[in-house]
Design a protein around this motif. Sequence first.
Motif, PDB file in Angstrom:
ATOM      1  N   ILE A 461     -18.643 -78.151  26.143  1.00 30.52           N
ATOM      2  CA  ILE A 461     -19.328 -78.142  26.783  1.00 30.52           C
ATOM      3  C   ILE A 461     -18.576 -78.362  28.745  1.00 30.52           C
ATOM      4  O   ILE A 461     -19.248 -77.983  29.206  1.00 30.52           O
ATOM      5  CB  ILE A 461     -19.960 -79.571  26.692  1.00 30.52           C
ATOM      6  N   ALA A 462     -17.301 -78.724  28.535  1.00 34.83           N
ATOM      7  CA  ALA A 462     -17.108 -78.278  29.892  1.00 34.83           C
ATOM      8  C   ALA A 462     -15.944 -77.473  29.651  1.00 34.83           C
ATOM      9  O   ALA A 462     -16.131 -77.344  31.554  1.00 34.83           O
ATOM     10  CB  ALA A 462     -15.676 -79.647  29.620  1.00 34.83           C
ATOM     11  N   TRP A 463     -15.710 -76.830  29.154  1.00 38.34           N
ATOM     12  CA  TRP A 463     -15.765 -75.676  29.284  1.00 38.34           C
ATOM     13  C   TRP A 463     -16.795 -74.239  29.770  1.00 38.34           C
ATOM     14  O   TRP A 463     -16.531 -73.925  30.847  1.00 38.34           O
ATOM     15  CB  TRP A 463     -14.385 -74.670  28.039  1.00 38.34           C
ATOM     16  N   ALA A 464     -17.491 -74.721  29.457  1.00 32.58           N
ATOM     17  CA  ALA A 464     -18.704 -73.503  29.736  1.00 32.58           C
ATOM     18  C   ALA A 464     -19.642 -73.827  30.836  1.00 32.58           C
ATOM     19  O   ALA A 464     -20.208 -73.419  31.739  1.00 32.58           O
ATOM     20  CB  ALA A 464     -19.665 -74.177  28.545  1.00 32.58           C
ATOM     21  N   GLY A 465     -19.343 -75.185  31.732  1.00 27.46           N
ATOM     22  CA  GLY A 465     -19.842 -76.031  32.181  1.00 27.46           C
ATOM     23  C   GLY A 465     -18.422 -75.273  33.913  1.00 27.46           C
ATOM     24  O   GLY A 465     -19.552 -74.822  34.464  1.00 27.46           O
ATOM     25  N   SER A 466     -17.655 -75.546  33.573  1.00 26.78           N
ATOM     26  CA  SER A 466     -16.741 -74.400  34.311  1.00 26.78           C
ATOM     27  C   SER A 466     -17.539 -73.491  34.582  1.00 26.78           C
ATOM     28  O   SER A 466     -16.914 -72.754  36.348  1.00 26.78           O
ATOM     29  CB  SER A 466     -15.600 -75.003  34.188  1.00 26.78           C
ATOM     30  N   LEU A 467     -17.391 -72.266  33.616  1.00 24.82           N
ATOM     31  CA  LEU A 467     -18.076 -70.836  34.082  1.00 24.82           C
ATOM     32  C   LEU A 467     -18.889 -70.666  35.230  1.00 24.82           C
ATOM     33  O   LEU A 467     -19.247 -70.387  35.365  1.00 24.82           O
ATOM     34  CB  LEU A 467     -17.953 -70.434  32.491  1.00 24.82           C
ATOM     35  N   LEU A 468     -20.539 -71.625  34.168  1.00 26.73           N
ATOM     36  CA  LEU A 468     -21.421 -72.296  35.097  1.00 26.73           C
ATOM     37  C   LEU A 468     -21.187 -72.141  36.489  1.00 26.73           C
ATOM     38  O   LEU A 468     -21.696 -71.840  37.676  1.00 26.73           O
ATOM     39  CB  LEU A 468     -22.582 -72.393  33.968  1.00 26.73           C
ATOM     40  N   PHE A 469     -20.631 -73.149  36.768  1.00 28.47           N
ATOM     41  CA  PHE A 469     -20.194 -74.203  38.012  1.00 28.47           C
ATOM     42  C   PHE A 469     -19.879 -72.755  39.133  1.00 28.47           C
ATOM     43  O   PHE A 469     -20.148 -73.223  39.923  1.00 28.47           O
ATOM     44  CB  PHE A 469     -19.200 -75.114  38.166  1.00 28.47           C
ATOM     45  N   GLU A 470     -19.107 -72.069  38.686  1.00 33.19           N
ATOM     46  CA  GLU A 470     -17.963 -71.299  38.724  1.00 33.19           C
ATOM     47  C   GLU A 470     -18.157 -70.375  39.561  1.00 33.19           C
ATOM     48  O   GLU A 470     -18.903 -69.504  40.806  1.00 33.19           O
ATOM     49  CB  GLU A 470     -16.932 -70.634  38.752  1.00 33.19           C
ATOM     50  N   GLU A 471     -20.053 -69.733  39.066  1.00 33.91           N
ATOM     51  CA  GLU A 471     -21.119 -68.888  39.211  1.00 33.91           C
ATOM     52  C   GLU A 471     -21.659 -69.362  39.837  1.00 33.91           C
ATOM     53  O   GLU A 471     -23.162 -68.538  40.276  1.00 33.91           O
ATOM     54  CB  GLU A 471     -21.613 -68.380  37.490  1.00 33.91           C
ATOM     55  N   GLY A 472     -21.853 -70.587  40.203  1.00 32.71           N
ATOM     56  CA  GLY A 472     -23.050 -71.076  41.399  1.00 32.71           C
ATOM     57  C   GLY A 472     -24.318 -72.000  40.607  1.00 32.71           C
ATOM     58  O   GLY A 472     -25.192 -72.229  41.526  1.00 32.71           O
ATOM     59  N   PHE A 473     -24.259 -71.998  39.177  1.00 35.81           N
ATOM     60  CA  PHE A 473     -25.255 -72.355  38.440  1.00 35.81           C
ATOM     61  C   PHE A 473     -25.169 -74.047  39.129  1.00 35.81           C
ATOM     62  O   PHE A 473     -23.893 -74.729  38.486  1.00 35.81           O
ATOM     63  CB  PHE A 473     -25.244 -72.539  37.402  1.00 35.81           C
ATOM     64  N   ARG A 474     -26.146 -74.730  39.002  1.00 36.97           N
ATOM     65  CA  ARG A 474     -26.193 -76.228  39.371  1.00 36.97           C
ATOM     66  C   ARG A 474     -27.253 -76.643  38.379  1.00 36.97           C
ATOM     67  O   ARG A 474     -28.225 -76.583  38.410  1.00 36.97           O
ATOM     68  CB  ARG A 474     -26.708 -76.487  40.992  1.00 36.97           C
ATOM     69  N   GLY A 475     -27.720 -78.369  38.416  1.00 38.36           N
ATOM     70  CA  GLY A 475     -28.812 -78.959  37.987  1.00 38.36           C
ATOM     71  C   GLY A 475     -28.846 -80.006  38.544  1.00 38.36           C
ATOM     72  O   GLY A 475     -28.608 -80.063  39.891  1.00 38.36           O
TER      73      GLY A 475
END
Length: 506
Positions: A461-475
Amino acid sequence: MSLFYRSLQHAYISKPGIVRPRRIRTLLTLAVESSCDDSAVAILETHNVKSSLIASQSPSASSPPTAHLHFNHRISATTANLRGIHPVAAAISHQRSLASLLRSALPSLPDARDDVDPSKTVFIDVEGKLKQKCKPDFIAVTSGPGMISSLTTGIENAKGLAVAWGLPIVGVHHMQAHALTPQLVHALESGRAGKQVEEEHVAAGVRAASRSLQPAFPFLSLLVSGGHTILVDSKNVTQHRVLAKTADNAVGDALDKMARMILPEEIMASEKQLSNYGAMLEEFVFPGSNPLPSGQAGEDRSYDYGYAPSSAARRVSQYGWALPIPLAAKPKSEQFAFSFAGLISAMERNVDPETRLVWNDQRQKNDRVPRTESPSEDERRELGKLAMTVTFDHLARTVIMGLEAMEERGDRVGTLVVAGGVSANQFLKHVLRVNLDRAGFGKVEIETPPLALCTDNAAMIAWAGSLLFEEGFRGTLGMLAKRTWSLDDYDGTEVNLSVFDGATEA
């Protein structure tokens, strides 16, 4: 772009006032996973993830992505007495365990250096003394799919940390995280090797290819667990197209149900604290075939499974009964899917204490005949072997159909990622390898995570979240749990944000 990421997708290029995501070279993530009955927390530090995401477009990209786990632990609900996962027991376990697990994780945050902005630090009680630690850059949490009560406990704990520390929060798709886990494994290996790997790459003249995420996109993902069975065409971090999915039971659920029918009662009684009946069945049928320690991945090719591939619609045992390979008797157009309910029903009839099935070749079906005694241990072992054989035959045939369909479209796939709890089964990997070789896909590599990362965990979850965060995704703090959450592509022009409460753009 799939619906679940269109609802989150950043649009900073075309919309004024929205800031382009920073190219963060070092990212610290605290992650929470609670989709089923495992409470899990991880702290992951990643480097060069952003540059790896753009490596295919930038030949001057810097070092390969690396990762380091500061903390990665989980607590599983005790459900052996329930003979399976129970939503209420799982929710109670999360409420009892998750906050304590988070408290245990916080001392593992990296120590703050003197030159770090104090606003980016937090004081943590470490063995009775306050120590200044680095705050995470954001909080990642599984927001679906899964059991609502379990997911909600994790999400609310994650929101609490985000509010207390003033941090962004990112919701992660559980199955997408499984699909990306082999990339985490490669990043962890690069992180352990450190500068030595980078120096070797430079000396060998390796450029962008080695600096991108590995395995490289696109790849085919077979995601197999107790709640999911899907075959996915993974194009990039956020674009995943479902090629086939189960019409009824998930493969892990089917294996658990059949294992509870097959395993002798003395074995069931001796494993009071375990609820992974599929793993118990593997050990019962193939003793010693899965000896790999938790930190090691791969298939034990030295074990003789006695497996031979077959194109038949059923497997007939030495005891006379037969088990059908799911969907094999259907027209070709109806075979590109998964189904396990019929196999479970057939197994129930085979272990009936009053009668047993005998294959009638003339009638092409099983006859029910009276039993003179209960199934012996040898017959139970044969039942277990054929149950796994036909189950994995079915998975392998569908994977091959997916590879053939992608080839017809001109998509060459070099990697099959097998992830989820069932991917820990060594016999499954053996069956896939044999069938891929037989079908002419010998060059397709099979990538599976180490045993510790096959089942639900917060590191993925941390890894997938890191990729999403770097792509600019937020909740947002309005994020809600999603019991179902499709990875399918979305062809419409509008995004229904009400389906993804709390989703927003960065």
